[in-house]
Design a protein around this motif. Structure first.
Motif, PDB file in Angstrom:
ATOM      1  N   ALA A 259       8.794  -5.608   7.587  1.00 26.63           N
ATOM      2  CA  ALA A 259       7.353  -5.841   7.465  1.00 26.63           C
ATOM      3  C   ALA A 259       6.570  -5.167   8.591  1.00 26.63           C
ATOM      4  O   ALA A 259       5.381  -4.857   8.431  1.00 26.63           O
ATOM      5  CB  ALA A 259       7.070  -7.342   7.444  1.00 26.63           C
ATOM      6  N   ALA A 260       7.237  -4.938   9.708  1.00 26.33           N
ATOM      7  CA  ALA A 260       6.570  -4.312  10.851  1.00 26.33           C
ATOM      8  C   ALA A 260       6.828  -2.813  10.936  1.00 26.33           C
ATOM      9  O   ALA A 260       6.286  -2.140  11.821  1.00 26.33           O
ATOM     10  CB  ALA A 260       7.036  -4.992  12.143  1.00 26.33           C
ATOM     11  N   HIS A 261       7.636  -2.283  10.026  1.00 24.59           N
ATOM     12  CA  HIS A 261       8.016  -0.872  10.109  1.00 24.59           C
ATOM     13  C   HIS A 261       6.967   0.008   9.420  1.00 24.59           C
ATOM     14  O   HIS A 261       6.556  -0.279   8.286  1.00 24.59           O
ATOM     15  CB  HIS A 261       9.384  -0.654   9.469  1.00 24.59           C
ATOM     16  CG  HIS A 261      10.030   0.621   9.887  1.00 24.59           C
ATOM     17  ND1 HIS A 261       9.617   1.857   9.418  1.00 24.59           N
ATOM     18  CD2 HIS A 261      11.059   0.870  10.742  1.00 24.59           C
ATOM     19  CE1 HIS A 261      10.365   2.798   9.952  1.00 24.59           C
ATOM     20  NE2 HIS A 261      11.256   2.231  10.763  1.00 24.59           N
ATOM     21  N   PRO A 262       6.538   1.099  10.059  1.00 22.55           N
ATOM     22  CA  PRO A 262       5.483   1.944   9.465  1.00 22.55           C
ATOM     23  C   PRO A 262       5.887   2.642   8.171  1.00 22.55           C
ATOM     24  O   PRO A 262       5.012   3.036   7.380  1.00 22.55           O
ATOM     25  CB  PRO A 262       5.194   2.969  10.577  1.00 22.55           C
ATOM     26  CG  PRO A 262       6.415   2.949  11.452  1.00 22.55           C
ATOM     27  CD  PRO A 262       6.925   1.549  11.400  1.00 22.55           C
ATOM     28  N   ALA A 263       7.173   2.798   7.904  1.00 21.52           N
ATOM     29  CA  ALA A 263       7.608   3.472   6.679  1.00 21.52           C
ATOM     30  C   ALA A 263       7.648   2.545   5.479  1.00 21.52           C
ATOM     31  O   ALA A 263       7.859   2.997   4.352  1.00 21.52           O
ATOM     32  CB  ALA A 263       8.986   4.088   6.889  1.00 21.52           C
ATOM     33  N   VAL A 264       7.443   1.257   5.716  1.00 21.30           N
ATOM     34  CA  VAL A 264       7.516   0.259   4.646  1.00 21.30           C
ATOM     35  C   VAL A 264       6.110  -0.211   4.303  1.00 21.30           C
ATOM     36  O   VAL A 264       5.378  -0.701   5.154  1.00 21.30           O
ATOM     37  CB  VAL A 264       8.394  -0.941   5.076  1.00 21.30           C
ATOM     38  CG1 VAL A 264       8.439  -1.990   3.969  1.00 21.30           C
ATOM     39  CG2 VAL A 264       9.800  -0.469   5.423  1.00 21.30           C
ATOM     40  N   ARG A 265       5.751  -0.049   3.034  1.00 22.90           N
ATOM     41  CA  ARG A 265       4.395  -0.402   2.599  1.00 22.90           C
ATOM     42  C   ARG A 265       4.226  -1.888   2.350  1.00 22.90           C
ATOM     43  O   ARG A 265       3.148  -2.451   2.567  1.00 22.90           O
ATOM     44  CB  ARG A 265       4.056   0.374   1.323  1.00 22.90           C
ATOM     45  CG  ARG A 265       3.992   1.874   1.527  1.00 22.90           C
ATOM     46  CD  ARG A 265       4.137   2.611   0.202  1.00 22.90           C
ATOM     47  NE  ARG A 265       3.169   2.137  -0.776  1.00 22.90           N
ATOM     48  CZ  ARG A 265       3.361   2.183  -2.100  1.00 22.90           C
ATOM     49  NH1 ARG A 265       4.496   2.672  -2.579  1.00 22.90           N
ATOM     50  NH2 ARG A 265       2.438   1.752  -2.925  1.00 22.90           N
ATOM     51  N   GLU A 266       5.278  -2.547   1.861  1.00 16.12           N
ATOM     52  CA  GLU A 266       5.167  -3.969   1.543  1.00 16.12           C
ATOM     53  C   GLU A 266       6.573  -4.566   1.486  1.00 16.12           C
ATOM     54  O   GLU A 266       7.533  -3.882   1.135  1.00 16.12           O
ATOM     55  CB  GLU A 266       4.463  -4.164   0.197  1.00 16.12           C
ATOM     56  CG  GLU A 266       3.979  -5.577  -0.041  1.00 16.12           C
ATOM     57  CD  GLU A 266       2.933  -5.661  -1.144  1.00 16.12           C
ATOM     58  OE1 GLU A 266       2.467  -6.776  -1.417  1.00 16.12           O
ATOM     59  OE2 GLU A 266       2.581  -4.608  -1.724  1.00 16.12           O
ATOM     60  N   VAL A 267       6.679  -5.860   1.823  1.00 15.08           N
ATOM     61  CA  VAL A 267       7.945  -6.589   1.768  1.00 15.08           C
ATOM     62  C   VAL A 267       7.741  -7.844   0.940  1.00 15.08           C
ATOM     63  O   VAL A 267       6.761  -8.574   1.118  1.00 15.08           O
ATOM     64  CB  VAL A 267       8.448  -6.964   3.181  1.00 15.08           C
ATOM     65  CG1 VAL A 267       9.738  -7.780   3.084  1.00 15.08           C
ATOM     66  CG2 VAL A 267       8.682  -5.708   4.018  1.00 15.08           C
ATOM     67  N   TYR A 268       8.671  -8.103   0.046  1.00 13.60           N
ATOM     68  CA  TYR A 268       8.619  -9.282  -0.816  1.00 13.60           C
ATOM     69  C   TYR A 268       9.785 -10.195  -0.439  1.00 13.60           C
ATOM     70  O   TYR A 268      10.931  -9.932  -0.791  1.00 13.60           O
ATOM     71  CB  TYR A 268       8.726  -8.889  -2.290  1.00 13.60           C
ATOM     72  CG  TYR A 268       7.688  -7.883  -2.729  1.00 13.60           C
ATOM     73  CD1 TYR A 268       6.445  -8.297  -3.201  1.00 13.60           C
ATOM     74  CD2 TYR A 268       7.956  -6.507  -2.682  1.00 13.60           C
ATOM     75  CE1 TYR A 268       5.491  -7.372  -3.611  1.00 13.60           C
ATOM     76  CE2 TYR A 268       7.011  -5.584  -3.085  1.00 13.60           C
ATOM     77  CZ  TYR A 268       5.782  -6.023  -3.543  1.00 13.60           C
ATOM     78  OH  TYR A 268       4.843  -5.109  -3.944  1.00 13.60           O
ATOM     79  N   TYR A 269       9.485 -11.237   0.313  1.00 15.87           N
ATOM     80  CA  TYR A 269      10.513 -12.207   0.715  1.00 15.87           C
ATOM     81  C   TYR A 269       9.841 -13.559   0.953  1.00 15.87           C
ATOM     82  O   TYR A 269       8.912 -13.655   1.766  1.00 15.87           O
ATOM     83  CB  TYR A 269      11.234 -11.753   1.985  1.00 15.87           C
ATOM     84  CG  TYR A 269      12.360 -12.700   2.373  1.00 15.87           C
ATOM     85  CD1 TYR A 269      13.470 -12.865   1.540  1.00 15.87           C
ATOM     86  CD2 TYR A 269      12.306 -13.434   3.552  1.00 15.87           C
ATOM     87  CE1 TYR A 269      14.501 -13.738   1.882  1.00 15.87           C
ATOM     88  CE2 TYR A 269      13.335 -14.301   3.903  1.00 15.87           C
ATOM     89  CZ  TYR A 269      14.421 -14.453   3.063  1.00 15.87           C
ATOM     90  OH  TYR A 269      15.430 -15.325   3.389  1.00 15.87           O
ATOM     91  N   PRO A 270      10.265 -14.598   0.254  1.00 19.73           N
ATOM     92  CA  PRO A 270       9.585 -15.899   0.365  1.00 19.73           C
ATOM     93  C   PRO A 270       9.629 -16.510   1.754  1.00 19.73           C
ATOM     94  O   PRO A 270       8.828 -17.391   2.071  1.00 19.73           O
ATOM     95  CB  PRO A 270      10.350 -16.785  -0.631  1.00 19.73           C
ATOM     96  CG  PRO A 270      11.017 -15.836  -1.564  1.00 19.73           C
ATOM     97  CD  PRO A 270      11.326 -14.615  -0.763  1.00 19.73           C
ATOM     98  N   GLY A 271      10.557 -16.047   2.596  1.00 18.94           N
ATOM     99  CA  GLY A 271      10.650 -16.588   3.949  1.00 18.94           C
ATOM    100  C   GLY A 271       9.569 -16.099   4.886  1.00 18.94           C
ATOM    101  O   GLY A 271       9.364 -16.685   5.957  1.00 18.94           O
TER     102      GLY A 271
END
Length: 375
Positions: A259-271
């Motif tokens: 979630a904090a990485h610039p190469a990742v646009r979005e993260v889907y995790y209920p936690g």
């Protein structure tokens, strides 16, 4: 005399069981639970697996099947016949949708897909022939979390049954029957067996008559699970509680990093606290959120392929929930059969990657993902 009293149930690798005489045969048909006849009808190993999962789920009875797909098929047939209508959450495993669209439709069972936002407003979609809603505890692949207590109450108020695929959560996180669902089912291939060496399923019913119907479907359609697969699944089940803790711990660390990485646009995790159903997932999961997550990279096939080539701890293997981590690509595997419009509506785009986070040392997983995302 030597007495054999094994701690672990042996593998009953036999297709048929012997009878002494006609009296024993008559006794069997008077009470088919009294002994075994033929392994399609029942086997000590498959019954042990079904009974163990039934106990974890708090059900009235269960049946083990040859795969997760077989268990979905059995669950729907337990309530439906030709001319009936099924509601199905739109955000669901692609194989479930393919089964409904291609095979159950040929049997005269119609389906309507329900957007996640409309799950608690089913009345406009119901017909006189509507029998059930099929949904997932945590959806595949975007990890949306259904409020099962609310959903069960809503379905029952409309005269519908609620069938829940609990594969992503496992009984260690969520027990749908305790929240009002009528059937809870699992692809045992995934977390219950847990070691990527079994293909199996289990369907658990809240009602004994439905459990008997599931048993009949399994026998007559030949959905039987082999003794060896059953034995392996029971062995895996013994460590499920420990494994789910580690899966959940590692997945939260991975999701937080991504979630904090610039190469990742979005993260889907209920936690993640930012997840829309985070509070609900925490309540239904007892503070654990499972080992599955998805993330969006750039919508560029080469970016995704390069990530797959560079990672060493997340091999591209289109399944999930083993002790070893892996990744999958929903657009090209589990949801490949959906139309382009359906894929777009669900948010299954070119950049979406699903991660199954294993129980390896989490520092190794984080370092591997960071290096894979570098370019």
């Amino acid at each position: 005399m030597t007495f054999i009293n094994p701690k672990i149930t042996p593998i009953y690798q036999s297709s048929v069981f012997k009878f002494e005489d006609l009296n024993e045969l008559d006794a069997y048909f008077a009470d088919t639970s009294s002994r075994y006849l033929y392994s399609r009808n029942g086997n000590p190993n498959s019954d042990e697996l079904a009974d163990a999962v039934n106990q974890l789920e708090g059900g009235a009875g269960a049946v083990a099947t040859s795969s997760g797909m077989a268990t979905i098929f059995a669950a729907i047939l337990a309530y439906c016949q030709a001319g009936d209508h099924v509601l199905c959450a739109a955000d669901i495993y692609g194989g479930s949708a393919a089964l409904l669209n291609t095979e159950l439709s040929r049997m005269g069972i119609a389906v309507t897909y329900v957007p996640f936002e409309q799950l608690y407003e089913l009345a406009p979609l119901c017909r006189p022939t509507t029998r059930l809603l099929l949904a997932e505890t945590m959806s595949n692949p975007l990890l949306r979390v259904a409020d099962l207590g609310r959903l069960a109450a809503h379905c029952h108020a409309l005269g519908l049954k609620l069938v829940v695929d609990n594969t992503f959560a496992s009984p260690m996180l969520t027990r749908p029957l305790q929240l009002g669902a009528d059937i809870s089912l699992h692809s045992v291939t995934k977390y219950i067996a847990g070691h990527s060496d079994v293909t199996a399923g289990v369907t658990v019913a809240a009602d004994a008559e439905v459990a008997a119907r599931l048993k009949q479907i399994g026998v007559l359609y030949g959905l039987t699970l082999s003794p060896m697969e059953s034995w392996l699944a029971v062995r895996g089940l013994k460590t499920l509680r420990l494994r789910m803790r580690e899966h959940s711990h590692n997945a939260l660390a991975v999701a937080t990093m991504l979630a904090a990485h610039p190469a990742v646009r979005e993260v889907y995790y209920p936690g993640l606290p930012t997840h829309a159903q985070h509070a609900l997932a925490a309540e239904q999961g007892g503070g654990l959120f499972g080992g599955m997550l998805s993330c969006k990279l750039a919508d560029d096939r080469e970016v995704v392929s390069n990530f797959m080539r560079r990672t060493e701890r997340f091999p591209f293997a289109p399944s999930l929930a083993g002790v070893d981590s892996s990744l999958s690509y929903p657009l090209g595997t589990s949801h490949r059969a959906l139309t382009a419009e359906q894929q777009q509506d669900l948010g299954i785009t070119t950049g979406l990657v699903r991660l199954s986070v294993g129980i390896e040392p989490v520092e190794e997983l984080l370092a591997d993902l960071r290096q894979a995302l570098e370019s």
